[in-house]
Design an enzyme around this catalytic site. Structure first.
Site, mmCIF file in Angstrom:
data_model
loop_
_atom_site.group_PDB
_atom_site.id
_atom_site.type_symbol
_atom_site.label_atom_id
_atom_site.label_comp_id
_atom_site.label_asym_id
_atom_site.label_seq_id
_atom_site.Cartn_x
_atom_site.Cartn_y
_atom_site.Cartn_z
ATOM 1 N N ASP A 30 11.441 12.792 -32.769
ATOM 2 C CA ASP A 30 12.174 11.836 -31.910
ATOM 3 C C ASP A 30 12.913 12.592 -30.772
ATOM 4 O O ASP A 30 13.842 13.279 -30.928
ATOM 5 C CB ASP A 30 12.846 10.828 -32.806
ATOM 6 N N ASN A 88 11.306 -0.187 -38.085
ATOM 7 C CA ASN A 88 11.893 -1.312 -37.460
ATOM 8 C C ASN A 88 10.674 -1.975 -36.667
ATOM 9 O O ASN A 88 9.696 -1.594 -36.370
ATOM 10 C CB ASN A 88 12.671 -0.729 -36.090
ATOM 11 N N GLN A 95 12.943 -3.239 -32.832
ATOM 12 C CA GLN A 95 11.816 -2.341 -32.584
ATOM 13 C C GLN A 95 11.774 -2.044 -30.936
ATOM 14 O O GLN A 95 11.647 -3.238 -30.425
ATOM 15 C CB GLN A 95 10.352 -2.963 -33.167
ATOM 16 N N HIS A 101 5.432 2.754 -35.734
ATOM 17 C CA HIS A 101 5.754 4.045 -36.086
ATOM 18 C C HIS A 101 6.894 3.953 -37.257
ATOM 19 O O HIS A 101 7.565 3.104 -37.646
ATOM 20 C CB HIS A 101 6.551 4.871 -34.934
ATOM 21 N N HIS A 103 9.979 5.814 -38.792
ATOM 22 C CA HIS A 103 10.910 7.087 -38.581
ATOM 23 C C HIS A 103 11.242 7.629 -40.076
ATOM 24 O O HIS A 103 11.674 7.282 -41.193
ATOM 25 C CB HIS A 103 12.589 6.435 -38.363
HETATM 26 P P1 AMP Z 1 12.262 1.801 -32.591
HETATM 27 O O1 AMP Z 1 13.614 1.551 -32.003
HETATM 28 O O2 AMP Z 1 11.956 1.915 -34.133
HETATM 29 O O3 AMP Z 1 11.033 1.051 -31.558
HETATM 30 O O4 AMP Z 1 12.396 3.379 -32.254
HETATM 31 C C1 AMP Z 1 11.620 3.933 -30.990
HETATM 32 C C2 AMP Z 1 12.135 5.303 -31.161
HETATM 33 O O5 AMP Z 1 11.141 5.959 -30.117
HETATM 34 C C3 AMP Z 1 13.613 5.719 -30.673
HETATM 35 O O6 AMP Z 1 14.044 6.471 -31.644
HETATM 36 C C4 AMP Z 1 13.269 6.621 -29.419
HETATM 37 O O7 AMP Z 1 14.382 7.732 -29.428
HETATM 38 C C5 AMP Z 1 12.031 7.168 -29.715
HETATM 39 N N1 AMP Z 1 11.117 7.621 -28.442
HETATM 40 C C6 AMP Z 1 11.039 6.949 -27.331
HETATM 41 N N2 AMP Z 1 10.294 7.481 -26.517
HETATM 42 C C7 AMP Z 1 9.980 8.721 -26.975
HETATM 43 C C8 AMP Z 1 9.024 9.918 -26.818
HETATM 44 N N3 AMP Z 1 8.582 10.080 -25.578
HETATM 45 N N4 AMP Z 1 9.141 11.102 -27.658
HETATM 46 C C9 AMP Z 1 9.739 10.875 -28.816
HETATM 47 N N5 AMP Z 1 10.396 9.689 -29.211
HETATM 48 C C10 AMP Z 1 10.534 8.831 -28.296
#
Ligand code: AMP
Ligand code: ZN
Length: 115
Positions: A30, A88, A95, A101, A103
């Site tokens: 992340d 999420n 989300q 995804h 985490h």
């Molecule tokens: P969510 O809030 O569960 O949708 O989490 C999305 C996650 O994706 C967040 O923790 C971001 O930091 C992560 N994220 C967004 N863009 C990227 C990326 N290009 N590479 C890696 N992680 C990312």
């Protein structure tokens, strides 16, 4: 899916820091880590959220839960100390990326409950 950032990561159209990959699944760090270990585990095919999984995804989800997650946890050194797995989902779940995804977060003692 054309405008999905995680589809692009899975297809290697944009760079990412992969920790695991096979035909069905990718996992990468992340970019905004919340703990020393914070990786995202995704199906390579576009699935919007947990709620979009169906009966045809049983093999995929079993693979993620029974094989991929334990393997990554062991390789990242958190299998014994423990970790948190979070999906999420939707608006109230915060989300922000609409590609399923998980985490995997660990490497320190985590607080509970979440806010
Ligand atoms: P969510 O809030 O569960 O949708 O989490 C999305 C996650 O994706 C967040 O923790 C971001 O930091 C992560 N994220 C967004 N863009 C990227 C990326 N290009 N590479 C890696 N992680 C990312
Ligand atoms: Zn996608």
């Amino acid at each position: 899916m054309a405008d999905c950032i995680f589809c692009k990561i899975a297809a290697k159209e944009i760079p990412s820091n992969f920790v695991y990959e096979d035909d069905l699944v990718a996992a990468f760090k992340d970019t905004n880590p919340q703990a020393p270990v914070h990786v995202l585990i995704i199906p390579k095919k576009h699935v919007k959220s947990l709620l979009e999984l169906d009966g045809s995804d049983k093999e995929l989800t079993a693979h993620i839960f029974c094989e991929v997650i334990p393997k990554i946890a062991a390789e990242l050194g958190v299998a014994e100390s423990g970790f948190r797995l979070v999906a999420n989902t939707g608006k109230d779940g915060q989300q922000t990326v609409e590609h399923l995804h998980f985490h995997l977060i660990g490497g320190r003692s985590l607080t509970w409950p979440p806010g």
